[in-house]
Structures are given as C-alpha cells and as structure tokens.
Design a protein around this motif. Structure first.
Motif, PDB file in Angstrom:
ATOM      1  N   ASN A 119      -1.654   4.779   2.903  1.00 17.93           N
ATOM      2  CA  ASN A 119      -1.838   6.120   2.178  1.00 17.93           C
ATOM      3  C   ASN A 119      -3.283   6.400   2.016  1.00 17.93           C
ATOM      4  O   ASN A 119      -4.157   5.741   1.196  1.00 17.93           O
ATOM      5  CB  ASN A 119      -1.026   5.909   0.834  1.00 17.93           C
ATOM      6  CG  ASN A 119      -1.325   7.020  -0.164  1.00 17.93           C
ATOM      7  OD1 ASN A 119      -1.766   8.272   0.137  1.00 17.93           O
ATOM      8  ND2 ASN A 119      -0.939   6.840  -1.505  1.00 17.93           N
ATOM      9  N   ASP A 120      -3.719   7.357   2.880  1.00 18.05           N
ATOM     10  CA  ASP A 120      -5.037   7.708   2.889  1.00 18.05           C
ATOM     11  C   ASP A 120      -5.426   8.756   1.405  1.00 18.05           C
ATOM     12  O   ASP A 120      -6.772   8.998   1.389  1.00 18.05           O
ATOM     13  CB  ASP A 120      -5.587   8.542   4.025  1.00 18.05           C
ATOM     14  CG  ASP A 120      -5.036   9.954   4.314  1.00 18.05           C
ATOM     15  OD1 ASP A 120      -5.350  10.524   5.246  1.00 18.05           O
ATOM     16  OD2 ASP A 120      -4.181  10.255   3.527  1.00 18.05           O
ATOM     17  N   ASP A 121      -4.577   8.817   0.707  1.00 11.93           N
ATOM     18  CA  ASP A 121      -4.710   9.578  -0.609  1.00 11.93           C
ATOM     19  C   ASP A 121      -5.778   8.452  -1.297  1.00 11.93           C
ATOM     20  O   ASP A 121      -6.415   8.704  -2.260  1.00 11.93           O
ATOM     21  CB  ASP A 121      -3.544   9.984  -1.339  1.00 11.93           C
ATOM     22  CG  ASP A 121      -2.830  11.217  -0.489  1.00 11.93           C
ATOM     23  OD1 ASP A 121      -3.778  11.913   0.061  1.00 11.93           O
ATOM     24  OD2 ASP A 121      -1.959  11.377  -0.725  1.00 11.93           O
ATOM     25  N   SER A 122      -5.444   7.178  -1.235  1.00 14.51           N
ATOM     26  CA  SER A 122      -5.876   6.063  -2.044  1.00 14.51           C
ATOM     27  C   SER A 122      -6.646   5.093  -1.181  1.00 14.51           C
ATOM     28  O   SER A 122      -7.298   4.068  -1.593  1.00 14.51           O
ATOM     29  CB  SER A 122      -4.855   5.391  -2.651  1.00 14.51           C
ATOM     30  OG  SER A 122      -3.797   4.852  -2.060  1.00 14.51           O
ATOM     31  N   ASN A 123      -6.806   5.533   0.242  1.00 12.84           N
ATOM     32  CA  ASN A 123      -7.489   4.726   1.252  1.00 12.84           C
ATOM     33  C   ASN A 123      -6.795   3.315   1.272  1.00 12.84           C
ATOM     34  O   ASN A 123      -7.650   2.278   1.036  1.00 12.84           O
ATOM     35  CB  ASN A 123      -9.032   4.895   0.921  1.00 12.84           C
ATOM     36  CG  ASN A 123      -9.582   5.925   0.988  1.00 12.84           C
ATOM     37  OD1 ASN A 123      -9.289   6.736   2.203  1.00 12.84           O
ATOM     38  ND2 ASN A 123     -10.664   6.220   0.189  1.00 12.84           N
ATOM     39  N   SER A 124      -5.593   3.230   1.148  1.00 13.92           N
ATOM     40  CA  SER A 124      -4.960   1.854   0.706  1.00 13.92           C
ATOM     41  C   SER A 124      -3.530   1.893   1.425  1.00 13.92           C
ATOM     42  O   SER A 124      -3.016   2.711   1.616  1.00 13.92           O
ATOM     43  CB  SER A 124      -4.792   1.467  -0.528  1.00 13.92           C
ATOM     44  OG  SER A 124      -3.990   0.237  -0.760  1.00 13.92           O
ATOM     45  N   PHE A 125      -3.357   0.668   1.998  1.00 11.51           N
ATOM     46  CA  PHE A 125      -1.970   0.577   2.377  1.00 11.51           C
ATOM     47  C   PHE A 125      -0.877   0.233   1.269  1.00 11.51           C
ATOM     48  O   PHE A 125      -1.429  -0.367   0.434  1.00 11.51           O
ATOM     49  CB  PHE A 125      -1.701  -0.662   3.250  1.00 11.51           C
ATOM     50  CG  PHE A 125      -0.541  -0.768   4.372  1.00 11.51           C
ATOM     51  CD1 PHE A 125      -0.606  -0.053   5.406  1.00 11.51           C
ATOM     52  CD2 PHE A 125       0.559  -1.529   4.026  1.00 11.51           C
ATOM     53  CE1 PHE A 125       0.463  -0.152   6.183  1.00 11.51           C
ATOM     54  CE2 PHE A 125       1.767  -1.431   4.997  1.00 11.51           C
ATOM     55  CZ  PHE A 125       1.674  -0.669   5.983  1.00 11.51           C
ATOM     56  N   ILE A 126       0.152   0.777   1.088  1.00  9.90           N
ATOM     57  CA  ILE A 126       0.673   0.691  -0.133  1.00  9.90           C
ATOM     58  C   ILE A 126       2.175   0.356   0.111  1.00  9.90           C
ATOM     59  O   ILE A 126       2.768   0.618   1.239  1.00  9.90           O
ATOM     60  CB  ILE A 126       0.899   1.935  -0.955  1.00  9.90           C
ATOM     61  CG1 ILE A 126       1.759   3.143  -0.345  1.00  9.90           C
ATOM     62  CG2 ILE A 126      -0.455   2.273  -1.499  1.00  9.90           C
ATOM     63  CD1 ILE A 126       1.841   4.246  -1.270  1.00  9.90           C
ATOM     64  N   TYR A 127       3.037  -0.329  -0.792  1.00  6.68           N
ATOM     65  CA  TYR A 127       4.340  -0.876  -0.683  1.00  6.68           C
ATOM     66  C   TYR A 127       5.179  -0.096  -1.683  1.00  6.68           C
ATOM     67  O   TYR A 127       4.580  -0.289  -3.095  1.00  6.68           O
ATOM     68  CB  TYR A 127       4.381  -2.440  -0.823  1.00  6.68           C
ATOM     69  CG  TYR A 127       3.439  -3.127   0.158  1.00  6.68           C
ATOM     70  CD1 TYR A 127       3.960  -3.610   1.429  1.00  6.68           C
ATOM     71  CD2 TYR A 127       2.205  -3.559  -0.430  1.00  6.68           C
ATOM     72  CE1 TYR A 127       3.180  -4.312   2.129  1.00  6.68           C
ATOM     73  CE2 TYR A 127       1.316  -4.211   0.687  1.00  6.68           C
ATOM     74  CZ  TYR A 127       1.842  -4.497   1.816  1.00  6.68           C
ATOM     75  OH  TYR A 127       1.079  -5.212   2.884  1.00  6.68           O
ATOM     76  N   VAL A 128       6.156   0.428  -1.370  1.00  2.63           N
ATOM     77  CA  VAL A 128       6.912   1.303  -2.320  1.00  2.63           C
ATOM     78  C   VAL A 128       8.477   0.825  -2.611  1.00  2.63           C
ATOM     79  O   VAL A 128       9.064   0.603  -1.554  1.00  2.63           O
ATOM     80  CB  VAL A 128       6.914   2.752  -1.887  1.00  2.63           C
ATOM     81  CG1 VAL A 128       7.799   3.529  -2.664  1.00  2.63           C
ATOM     82  CG2 VAL A 128       5.845   3.319  -1.566  1.00  2.63           C
ATOM     83  N   SER A 129       8.756   0.647  -3.739  1.00  2.00           N
ATOM     84  CA  SER A 129      10.063  -0.028  -3.958  1.00  2.00           C
ATOM     85  C   SER A 129      10.673   1.198  -4.909  1.00  2.00           C
ATOM     86  O   SER A 129      10.197   1.471  -5.825  1.00  2.00           O
ATOM     87  CB  SER A 129      10.004  -1.261  -4.886  1.00  2.00           C
ATOM     88  OG  SER A 129      11.513  -1.498  -5.351  1.00  2.00           O
ATOM     89  N   MET A 130      11.978   1.385  -4.658  1.00  2.00           N
ATOM     90  CA  MET A 130      12.757   2.363  -5.639  1.00  2.00           C
ATOM     91  C   MET A 130      14.268   1.586  -5.799  1.00  2.00           C
ATOM     92  O   MET A 130      14.843   1.114  -5.226  1.00  2.00           O
ATOM     93  CB  MET A 130      13.009   3.674  -4.628  1.00  2.00           C
ATOM     94  CG  MET A 130      11.802   4.474  -4.252  1.00  2.00           C
ATOM     95  SD  MET A 130      11.989   5.865  -2.959  1.00  2.00           S
ATOM     96  CE  MET A 130      11.894   4.652  -1.486  1.00  2.00           C
ATOM     97  N   THR A 131      14.390   1.783  -7.049  1.00  2.00           N
ATOM     98  CA  THR A 131      15.549   0.778  -7.644  1.00  2.00           C
ATOM     99  C   THR A 131      16.597   1.640  -8.546  1.00  2.00           C
ATOM    100  O   THR A 131      16.010   2.782  -9.058  1.00  2.00           O
ATOM    101  CB  THR A 131      15.149  -0.415  -8.331  1.00  2.00           C
ATOM    102  OG1 THR A 131      14.429  -0.102  -9.394  1.00  2.00           O
ATOM    103  CG2 THR A 131      14.280  -1.357  -7.292  1.00  2.00           C
TER     104      THR A 131
END
Length: 359
Positions: A119-131
């Motif tokens: 995610n280059d909006d936050s300059n970070s790799f992100i892990y997304v969980s949806m439950t």
C-alpha cells in the motif's frame, strides 16, 4: 468433523520478537452439517427435486492468521462459517427433449477473508483481515437438449445468478512497518472499518448462455457453440473502501469541485463505490472430427477452434488496483488508479489438432 491448525515460525521477526519464532497456539473447530435431498416422480417423464442443507465449516488456514509473514497471531473473531443452502428443480424427459430447470439459494455467515498487498498510500506492506462477513448466492439454471434427428442435437445451457456480500464486514489490518493494528475493534486513531457491502464474487460471469448444435453420423462429429457472457465483476480492492481512505478521497474531490463520495449526512452516495466490471460478449467455438476404422486399429482426427470470431474484447477477469489517486499529503496523482483496474482478456482465435491412432 474436527479441524485444527497452527503456525510454525522458522524466523524471529524484530516487530514480534516474542511472538514469531516457534509454534503458535492451535485454532480448533468442530465442524459438520447435514444435507437432505428428495426426488418426486410425477409420471410421464416429470420429476421434481428438492435439496436443503446446513453446515458449520472451519475457516481456511490462509485466512486465519493476521500476518503470517510476521507473527503467530490469529485474526480477531475467527469462527466457524455457517452455510444454509436450498434448491428446487424440475426435470422432464421424453424421446426428443431432455429439460432441467433449477433454482437455488445459499446464505453464508461468519465468513472470513484475508489479503495482503503493498500500500503506497502508507508506504507499507499491509495485511488485511475481514471477518463476520455475510454472503448470499442465488440464481436459476437451465439445461435442455433437443433431439431433432438421430444424428442432430441442439443443446441450450444458461444461468443467471448473484453472489454478493450483504453487510459491511469487520476489518482489521496491520502495517508491516510498525506492526500496528487498525480496524473495527480498535480505538482512537486506529479505528477504521470497510464499506464492502454489495461486492460480488469475481472470476466468473454471473450471466451466461450457450447454444450448441451437434452433428454425429458416419464417423463424423461436428459441434458448433455460441456462448454469451455478461456481468463479469473484477476482484474488489478492500483498501479502496477503508472508511479512512474513502473520507480522504471525498475531501480531495470536494476541494477540486468533483462529484463527492459522501452526501451532506455522511452517507455513501449511491454508485460511488461500485465494483469494477469487465466487458462481456459473444464467443463462437467449434470442433470437427472423424473416426476412421482401419484394418489394424483405428484413427481419430479432431480439430477444435475457440473464439472463431476473434472477439478479444471479452474480459475473463481482473482486479481493482489497491492504490489511490492521491498522495499522503492529499495531492492528486497524475494517474487515476481507481478508474483503471487490471483486466485480463480472452485469447484471440486459437485451436488444437489431435490425431490418435489406436492398435
């Protein structure tokens, strides 16, 4: 049934020094269900069918860990998925017609899903969980075969269906740069949620129709199929629908005098977060073959050609980009990622020739 799984980390990560190396706790689930089916023969080739089922299914291991590349944590609120399904069908058969019509409805609750991306909006790799996600699947299917002669058949297959999320699921995501959790269960600046209600399953057309002609006589086999595909949804981007990102985009668009995402009450404007779709269309496929019996063995020749009309505008799949059209300082980028999803297109005319000798 019984299902359990755990993570066995082979490397200690500095962001989770005490919670990354070695085995995690176990996630354990008791799962199972029942299915009931019945056929009622009405006579003269008429048959009614009914099916109903209910199931508790353990979540998939791939969706169970918050950030499997970093630590041993399971996602928050991991539960058995609950699935209710039912179908009603009618079948008719006589000397020249085979007909099958079916309607179905399925509802899934407590569904979990997981994605990871840069995610280059936050300059970070992100892990997304949806439950706590709910899904509905329903539609109608038709299959018919008309025998016009002993050597000539017409086949008709069609479906119109729906496969969508029916609520805004709970959200939790973590940035790889600081291992901080954000989402529905967080507080303060870390609170966030996702607008994914109404998103459809991707990877398959939800409307499809196929009309085919089959000729088979004196060793010849000729088939011609006209196929139509429509309502092809692309894989949706969760990041594009995070509430914080929606608010930021709305502020930018409002400042530029463009159509906004939120109305004056703060509600999402109808259509503002619609899922990207692909272009459907017609495709013509055909095959011709011949079986030849020889003195010693047999020879079979078959030529199959797909997309005879060379229609390369049909989208077979794709995904929305997880990049926004603005920078971290809320400046507009020169390229609109929201309006330009990745799409995969059907191959042009292609074919295959098979020659088989049996002895």
């Amino acid at each position: 049934g019984y299902t359990s799984f755990q993570r066995d980390g082979k490397m200690r990560n500095g962001l989770a020094a005490d919670n990354s190396f070695g085995k995690s706790k176990r996630a354990e689930f008791v799962d199972g269900g029942f299915k009931f089916g019945s056929n009622l023969t009405l006579g003269r080739g008429n048959v009614l069918s009914l099916g109903v089922g209910y199931e508790h299914r353990a979540p998939e291991a791939r969706a169970a860990f918050m950030s499997p590349e970093i630590n041993n944590d399971f996602v928050q609120g991991l539960k058995n998925e609950r699935i209710f399904s039912t179908e009603l069908g009618y079948m008719y058969e006589n000397s020249w017609l085979h007909l099958n019509v079916k309607g179905y409805y399925s509802r899934m609750t407590n569904v979990s899903d997981w994605q990871n991306f840069y995610n280059d909006d936050s300059n970070s790799f992100i892990y997304v969980s949806m439950t706590d996600m709910n899904k509905s699947y329903y539609g109608a299917e038709l299959g018919a075969k008309f025998k016009l002669a002993s050597f000539l058949d017409i086949k008709l297959i069609g479906t119109i269906s729906e496969a969508k999320i029916t609520n805004n699921s709970k959200l939790c995501y973590m940035k790889s740069t600081d291992a901080t959790l954000y989402g529905t269960a967080q507080t303060g600046d870390n609170y966030d949620y996702i607008h994914n209600k109404g998103m459809r399953d991707s990877g398959t057309p939800l409307t499809a129709l196929s009309l085919g002609v089959s000729y088979h006589q004196k060793g010849w086999f000729i088939d011609l199929n006209c196929n139509y595909y429509d309502r092809i949804y692309l894989s949706y981007s969760p990041n594009y629908r995070f509430h914080k990102n929606v608010k930021n985009r709305n502020d930018v668009m409002k400042a530029l005098g463009q159509p906004i995402i939120n109305d004056v009450t703060g509600e999402i404007v109808s259509g503002a977060l619609d899922q990207a779709k692909g272009h459907g269309g017609f495709m013509l496929d055909g095959s011709i073959g011949r079986s030849i019996y020889l003195k010693h063995g047999s020879l079979s020749i078959n030529l199959m050609v797909q997309n005879i009309l060379n229609n390369r505008n049909i989208v077979t799949g794709g995904y929305e980009q997880s990049r926004s059209g603005y920078t971290q300082s809320l400046n507009v980028r020169g390229y609109s990622f929201e309006k330009n999803p990745f799409k995969f297109y059907a191959l042009g005319t292609n074919g295959m020739l098979n020659i088989t000798y049996k002895f």
